[in-house]
Structure formats: C-alpha cells, structure tokens
Motif scaffolding. Structure first.
Motif, PDB file in Angstrom:
ATOM      1  N   SER A 185      72.294  36.667  11.310  1.00 57.66           N
ATOM      2  CA  SER A 185      73.221  37.410  12.179  1.00 57.66           C
ATOM      3  C   SER A 185      74.372  36.542  12.678  1.00 57.66           C
ATOM      4  O   SER A 185      75.211  37.019  13.452  1.00 57.66           O
ATOM      5  N   TYR A 186      74.423  35.272  12.243  1.00 58.69           N
ATOM      6  CA  TYR A 186      75.564  34.415  12.575  1.00 58.69           C
ATOM      7  C   TYR A 186      76.500  34.231  11.385  1.00 58.69           C
ATOM      8  O   TYR A 186      77.567  33.643  11.533  1.00 58.69           O
ATOM      9  N   SER A 187      76.102  34.725  10.200  1.00 58.93           N
ATOM     10  CA  SER A 187      76.950  34.616   9.012  1.00 58.93           C
ATOM     11  C   SER A 187      78.249  35.391   9.256  1.00 58.93           C
ATOM     12  O   SER A 187      78.214  36.589   9.488  1.00 58.93           O
ATOM     13  N   GLY A 188      79.365  34.689   9.212  1.00 56.97           N
ATOM     14  CA  GLY A 188      80.649  35.361   9.393  1.00 56.97           C
ATOM     15  C   GLY A 188      81.048  35.620  10.827  1.00 56.97           C
ATOM     16  O   GLY A 188      82.125  36.179  11.086  1.00 56.97           O
ATOM     17  N   ASP A 189      80.203  35.249  11.798  1.00 53.52           N
ATOM     18  CA  ASP A 189      80.526  35.483  13.214  1.00 53.52           C
ATOM     19  C   ASP A 189      81.634  34.526  13.634  1.00 53.52           C
ATOM     20  O   ASP A 189      81.455  33.307  13.606  1.00 53.52           O
ATOM     21  N   PHE A 190      82.787  35.076  14.001  1.00 62.86           N
ATOM     22  CA  PHE A 190      83.927  34.227  14.360  1.00 62.86           C
ATOM     23  C   PHE A 190      83.623  33.337  15.558  1.00 62.86           C
ATOM     24  O   PHE A 190      84.242  32.285  15.740  1.00 62.86           O
ATOM     25  N   ARG A 191      82.635  33.718  16.372  1.00 58.42           N
ATOM     26  CA  ARG A 191      82.287  32.914  17.546  1.00 58.42           C
ATOM     27  C   ARG A 191      81.633  31.596  17.156  1.00 58.42           C
ATOM     28  O   ARG A 191      81.574  30.673  17.965  1.00 58.42           O
ATOM     29  N   MET A 192      81.142  31.497  15.918  1.00 57.33           N
ATOM     30  CA  MET A 192      80.580  30.237  15.441  1.00 57.33           C
ATOM     31  C   MET A 192      81.682  29.241  15.106  1.00 57.33           C
ATOM     32  O   MET A 192      81.435  28.055  14.911  1.00 57.33           O
ATOM     33  N   VAL A 193      82.921  29.733  15.005  1.00 55.91           N
ATOM     34  CA  VAL A 193      84.077  28.858  14.801  1.00 55.91           C
ATOM     35  C   VAL A 193      84.651  28.443  16.145  1.00 55.91           C
ATOM     36  O   VAL A 193      84.946  27.276  16.394  1.00 55.91           O
ATOM     37  N   VAL A 194      84.785  29.405  17.034  1.00 53.91           N
ATOM     38  CA  VAL A 194      85.283  29.131  18.386  1.00 53.91           C
ATOM     39  C   VAL A 194      84.350  29.804  19.382  1.00 53.91           C
ATOM     40  O   VAL A 194      84.270  31.026  19.437  1.00 53.91           O
ATOM     41  N   GLY A 195      83.630  29.010  20.169  1.00 51.20           N
ATOM     42  CA  GLY A 195      82.832  29.584  21.243  1.00 51.20           C
ATOM     43  C   GLY A 195      81.354  29.292  21.185  1.00 51.20           C
ATOM     44  O   GLY A 195      80.663  29.502  22.173  1.00 51.20           O
ATOM     45  N   GLU A 196      80.826  28.833  20.050  1.00 46.96           N
ATOM     46  CA  GLU A 196      79.394  28.559  19.967  1.00 46.96           C
ATOM     47  C   GLU A 196      79.147  27.143  19.462  1.00 46.96           C
ATOM     48  O   GLU A 196      79.920  26.615  18.660  1.00 46.96           O
ATOM     49  N   ASP A 197      78.066  26.541  19.926  1.00 44.75           N
ATOM     50  CA  ASP A 197      77.622  25.261  19.420  1.00 44.75           C
ATOM     51  C   ASP A 197      77.273  25.416  17.939  1.00 44.75           C
ATOM     52  O   ASP A 197      76.522  26.299  17.558  1.00 44.75           O
ATOM     53  N   LYS A 198      77.832  24.537  17.081  1.00 43.34           N
ATOM     54  CA  LYS A 198      77.637  24.666  15.640  1.00 43.34           C
ATOM     55  C   LYS A 198      76.188  24.449  15.215  1.00 43.34           C
ATOM     56  O   LYS A 198      75.794  24.847  14.120  1.00 43.34           O
ATOM     57  N   THR A 199      75.393  23.773  16.052  1.00 49.94           N
ATOM     58  CA  THR A 199      73.985  23.546  15.710  1.00 49.94           C
ATOM     59  C   THR A 199      73.081  24.596  16.360  1.00 49.94           C
ATOM     60  O   THR A 199      71.879  24.382  16.495  1.00 49.94           O
ATOM     61  N   LYS A 200      73.663  25.715  16.738  1.00 50.12           N
ATOM     62  CA  LYS A 200      72.939  26.742  17.487  1.00 50.12           C
ATOM     63  C   LYS A 200      71.662  27.202  16.774  1.00 50.12           C
ATOM     64  O   LYS A 200      70.603  27.308  17.397  1.00 50.12           O
ATOM     65  N   VAL A 201      71.753  27.459  15.476  1.00 50.80           N
ATOM     66  CA  VAL A 201      70.591  27.984  14.743  1.00 50.80           C
ATOM     67  C   VAL A 201      69.468  26.956  14.724  1.00 50.80           C
ATOM     68  O   VAL A 201      68.304  27.284  14.980  1.00 50.80           O
ATOM     69  N   LEU A 202      69.811  25.706  14.443  1.00 49.46           N
ATOM     70  CA  LEU A 202      68.799  24.643  14.445  1.00 49.46           C
ATOM     71  C   LEU A 202      68.182  24.484  15.830  1.00 49.46           C
ATOM     72  O   LEU A 202      66.970  24.295  15.966  1.00 49.46           O
ATOM     73  N   ASN A 203      69.009  24.587  16.875  1.00 55.96           N
ATOM     74  CA  ASN A 203      68.520  24.457  18.254  1.00 55.96           C
ATOM     75  C   ASN A 203      67.551  25.578  18.622  1.00 55.96           C
ATOM     76  O   ASN A 203      66.654  25.383  19.448  1.00 55.96           O
ATOM     77  N   ILE A 204      67.737  26.745  18.021  1.00 56.99           N
ATOM     78  CA  ILE A 204      66.842  27.880  18.271  1.00 56.99           C
ATOM     79  C   ILE A 204      65.519  27.692  17.540  1.00 56.99           C
ATOM     80  O   ILE A 204      64.446  27.894  18.101  1.00 56.99           O
ATOM     81  N   VAL A 205      65.595  27.291  16.272  1.00 55.63           N
ATOM     82  CA  VAL A 205      64.403  27.282  15.414  1.00 55.63           C
ATOM     83  C   VAL A 205      63.487  26.100  15.670  1.00 55.63           C
ATOM     84  O   VAL A 205      62.264  26.268  15.795  1.00 55.63           O
ATOM     85  N   LYS A 206      64.061  24.909  15.766  1.00 56.78           N
ATOM     86  CA  LYS A 206      63.241  23.693  15.743  1.00 56.78           C
ATOM     87  C   LYS A 206      62.145  23.668  16.814  1.00 56.78           C
ATOM     88  O   LYS A 206      60.995  23.361  16.500  1.00 56.78           O
ATOM     89  N   PRO A 207      62.418  24.002  18.067  1.00 57.85           N
ATOM     90  CA  PRO A 207      61.347  23.969  19.069  1.00 57.85           C
ATOM     91  C   PRO A 207      60.475  25.227  19.104  1.00 57.85           C
ATOM     92  O   PRO A 207      59.563  25.317  19.922  1.00 57.85           O
ATOM     93  N   ASN A 208      60.763  26.185  18.214  1.00 60.21           N
ATOM     94  CA  ASN A 208      60.063  27.475  18.293  1.00 60.21           C
ATOM     95  C   ASN A 208      59.409  27.903  16.987  1.00 60.21           C
ATOM     96  O   ASN A 208      59.196  29.098  16.751  1.00 60.21           O
ATOM     97  N   ILE A 209      59.052  26.932  16.150  1.00 56.50           N
ATOM     98  CA  ILE A 209      58.407  27.243  14.873  1.00 56.50           C
ATOM     99  C   ILE A 209      57.165  28.105  15.086  1.00 56.50           C
ATOM    100  O   ILE A 209      56.930  29.075  14.356  1.00 56.50           O
ATOM    101  N   VAL A 210      56.375  27.771  16.108  1.00 59.13           N
ATOM    102  CA  VAL A 210      55.132  28.516  16.345  1.00 59.13           C
ATOM    103  C   VAL A 210      55.411  29.979  16.671  1.00 59.13           C
ATOM    104  O   VAL A 210      54.665  30.880  16.272  1.00 59.13           O
ATOM    105  N   HIS A 211      56.517  30.249  17.367  1.00 62.59           N
ATOM    106  CA  HIS A 211      56.867  31.623  17.718  1.00 62.59           C
ATOM    107  C   HIS A 211      57.397  32.382  16.502  1.00 62.59           C
ATOM    108  O   HIS A 211      57.113  33.577  16.335  1.00 62.59           O
ATOM    109  N   PHE A 212      58.178  31.715  15.642  1.00 54.48           N
ATOM    110  CA  PHE A 212      58.622  32.339  14.392  1.00 54.48           C
ATOM    111  C   PHE A 212      57.424  32.639  13.497  1.00 54.48           C
ATOM    112  O   PHE A 212      57.366  33.687  12.849  1.00 54.48           O
TER     113      PHE A 212
END
Length: 336
Positions: A185-212
């Motif tokens: 849901s971040y593919s093509g999101d213009f906010r990933m260019v301006v407005g969001e931390d570029k490592t956002k997806v990694l920051n979400i997934v890495k500490p939450n593997i057990v929840h995924f």
C-alpha cells in the motif's frame, strides 16, 4: 511510551471509544502507538494514536458525533452532517479523517469509513487505502457479527499474500515476505517521496515479525503453492508460469484491470484473462504487478491527501504535515 497495554486488553482504546457514537461495525487502532516500531517513531514518548471507525450509516453517525464532538471537525461542520458524509463517500479513498484530536489526555487521529465502502476496497482494491492498512497488524477493538465484512477482511489478507508472491523469488524468508506485504500500500504513494521516513516499511516489519506471523500463518500453511517451513522462517514458492497465472487470477479486480491497462496496447482490446496469461509467462511479471499497484496507490493517496486539507482544516493540515516531515528528516539523520 508506547501503549503496551493495548496489545493485551485494549482498555485504553475502549475508554477513548466511549467518547464517540457506539454504532460501529468495526473499530481498530494501528501505527506506532499500538505496535512498536523502530526508527523515528520509537523515540516518541506518546505517539499519536491512529484509529479507524467503520459505520453502517455515516450520515447518522456524523450527526451524532457532531453533537458530541463538534470541535473535532473543520469548517465543513457548519455545512452539516449530510455534506460531511458526501465528502467522506465521494472524494478521496472514501474515508473522513479528523486528526490531532485531544481525547483523554492523548493525541489521536480517527478516520470514518462506510462499511460498504470498506468491503468494496477489501475485495477489489479500488483504493487500497484502508485495505492496505489492514495488511499490517492492527488492534481490533470492536467488530460486530457482519459475516460479509469478516469474509472480506480474510480475502484482503489472502490477496496481499498473492500479490507479494508475484514479486518474490522462488525461495525467500518470512521477513522478505512480510516486507513485500507491508509495502504493497506504499507502492506509488507520493508521501513516500515527501512526508514519510523512507525506512518506514522496515521499521514496521522488523520488530513485529511475530504479529505478521500470527496474521498470515494459517493462510500460508493452507496455500498449496508454497511450502512454509515455519520453524526455519523460510518459504519455497511455485514460480512456474502456471503458478503465477493462478496467483494473477486470484488478485483483486482493480489490480487485474490496471495490469491489463499497462500491458494492452491501444486498439488491441485484449481481455483480462488473456493479458494475465501473457504476464504469467513474462520475465518482468513482478515489475508489471508493481506498476499496477503503484497506479492504484498513487491516485488514492493524492486524492485523499488533497481531501485532508478540507476535512482537517488548513491549520491542522500544516501541523500534521510538519510532523510527517520531521519524522522523515529524523530518518535521514539516523541513516547519515
């Protein structure tokens, strides 16, 4: 401090929900206030709590919410609940957000979406907006006995797995799979260019593997196209053209149509199934799927962000955008 208690009882969120009208078919919380994230969000002591309320009758719900929480709304409140409902349903991604609200001493943002609009997004990915939020672990606080909604929520997760499979190699790790799913849901999101931390997806997934793993484990175990070696955290996927065709045919309708639009030259008028068969045999299959996702997300993210200026009001929009830019800047500083 992250609301650790939310992960067990949801008491804090339920207390916040008591300030709103009760007619909710689904209410969930998401983001760094619910599930720990690395990066800039980890440094925040009291991150904003993000909520989504799904309602069967938006007009009735907004009418009651205006009576209880008039100050939450922008200037649109003077035009009444019917106009607010029209803006919610007919513009952007079908969700109406009120950000930067103080409630029980916490800063919250809440979105309101019609149950029927959410079900359509979950099944077809026509916006991949709230459906995309639900690809990641969320804290469901309340859900009624709407079997159609429950089935759509399950289908959305299975669609996320199919889309991710098409962009992965024959062998991959759980983390690689969950990174693909969280990034859909971040593919093509213009906010990933301006407005969001570029490592956002990694920051979400890495500490939450057990929840995924909890969210997707049974889907992966039941999928005949993948061998899920859970104890090793590895997966082996059928990458044959036949396997990819089955995955493409199982994708939501809007993504299939976008792929058809990308691959079908003017005047050819190839039907969708014919196009998907061609893509399944194409070495660039993953790139085509990614382009299709980007087309959906880019359109909905631009429209929803533009809509936010009106639903939040100019002052809140500036403050909210500034917070996003600060998080992006913090991410750059951490990498440098």
């Amino acid at each position: 401090m992250v609301l650790q208690s939310l992960q067990s009882s949801g008491v804090v969120i339920r207390q916040i929900l008591s300030h709103f009208p009760e007619e909710l078919s689904l209410a969930f919380a998401y983001g760094s206030a619910v599930y720990r994230q690395t990066g800039p969000s980890a440094a925040q002591k009291n991150p904003m709590l993000d909520l989504v309320f799904t309602v069967d009758d938006p007009l009735r719900w907004h009418s009651r919410n205006l009576e209880k929480n008039w100050s939450h709304y922008s200037f649109l409140k003077v035009l009444g609940p019917r106009m607010i409902t029209t803006v919610q349903n007919n513009y952007g991604a079908g969700v109406y957000y009120n950000p930067l609200i103080k409630c029980d001493g916490r800063l919250i943002k809440y979105g309101v979406i019609s149950t029927s609009v959410l079900i359509e997004d979950l099944l077809t990915w026509n916006n991949l907006y709230i459906a995309g939020r639900l690809h990641k672990p969320v804290k469901i606080v309340t859900m009624n006995e709407n079997t159609t909604l429950k089935a759509a929520l399950d289908k959305n997760l299975k669609s996320a797995v199919n889309a991710a499979f098409l962009m992965l190699p024959e062998s991959f790790s759980e983390e690689e799979l969950f990174l693909e799913i969280a990034g859909l849901s971040y593919s093509g999101d213009f906010r990933m260019v301006v407005g969001e931390d570029k490592t956002k997806v990694l920051n979400i997934v890495k500490p939450n593997i057990v929840h995924f793993r909890w969210l997707y484990g049974s889907i992966l175990q039941e999928n005949p196209q993948v061998v899920y070696k859970m104890h090793h955290g590895r997966l082996e996927l059928d990458k044959s053209p036949e396997g990819q065709f089955a995955q493409l045919m199982a994708l939501p309708k809007t993504l299939q149509q976008q792929i058809n639009h990308i691959m079908d030259p003017p005047g050819r008028n190839r039907d969708v199934e014919e196009t998907l068969f061609k893509v399944a045999n194409d070495p660039d299959c993953s790139a085509v799927v990614r382009l299709g996702l980007s087309a959906i997300v880019r359109a909905s993210s631009v429209k929803q962000s533009t809509k936010g200026i009106f639903t939040a009001g100019m002052k809140k929009s500036v403050v909210y955008s500034s917070l996003k830019l600060y998080k992006m800047w913090s991410g750059w500083l951490r990498k440098s």
